[in-house]
Design a protein around this motif. Structure first.
Motif: not given
Length: 215
Positions: A9-11, A97-105
């Motif tokens: 994952l990127v920052p 899990k894609i939501i989480y990977d995007r930095g979202l909740i």
């Protein structure tokens, strides 16, 4: 915050629009992901143009995307000072899990059931194809409207994007719900996610003092 969470994952904030390494797990290609991201940016831009005359600065804080899919709606709000709860459908929980990977909740929920939250929590509810999906499950549109009204703050907005028959049915209840503080109904621009979506209805819930004065 520049911490990377998880492998590959990127920052932040690049994570919002960068394809997750776990897209393959749910059968979505990077090309499909980026296309959806672009589509939702265009859709959100259209929503805000329609609402421009009635949305005051900082009046929208707490937002819910009731059918988050890959999180494109929330990502498109990246320049807005809002907090977004993403709700993944119960029949597609892996997309969370894609939501989480995007930095979202987010969370998983079946909209045939009530949502666990305090009343009047959200300033904006976004319902993309939610009504047509619960209809297919045999659940009542009226029950979901009442649940949305419970969660929506006075002076808040609902954005319902769905097939024309759903919008026509919802319009019958707008006045009874006091969602007629402001209304906009349009046919959306065609895009690759629009196959079963006929219209967009944006409605604003009246303030309580307006309701008292109307009696």
């Amino acid at each position: 915050m520049h911490q990377v969470i998880g492998s590959g994952l990127v920052p932040w904030p690049k994570r919002l629009t960068a394809g997750s390494p776990r897209l393959e797990d749910i059968g979505v290609s990077p090309e499909e992901f980026h296309q959806e991201t672009s589509i939702w940016q265009a859709r959100v831009n259209d929503y805000w143009k329609q609402m421009k005359s009635v949305v005051q600065k900082n009046s929208l804080r707490d937002v819910m995307d009731m059918n988050s899919n890959l999180g494109g709606f929330a990502a498109a709000l990246k320049d807005k000072d809002v907090w977004v709860m993403n709700v993944a459908p119960a029949h597609m929980p892996a997309r969370l899990k894609i939501i989480y990977d995007r930095g979202l909740i987010g969370t998983v929920h079946d909209w045939c059931e009530t949502f666990s939250t305090y009343p009047r929590t959200y300033d904006l509810l976004h319902a993309w194809k939610v009504f047509s999906e619960i209809e297919e499950q045999g659940c009542g549109v009226e029950d979901l409207l009442i649940e949305m009204d419970r969660m929506l703050r006075p002076d808040g907005f609902v954005i319902i994007k769905d097939k024309s028959s759903v919008i026509n049915h919802v319009r019958k209840f707008v006045t009874a719900l006091r969602w007629d503080g402001w209304l906009s109904e349009v046919e959306p621009s065609f895009d690759d996610l629009s196959a079963s979506e006929g219209r967009v209805l944006i409605a604003r819930k009246k303030l309580w003092d307006e309701e008292v004065n109307a009696i």
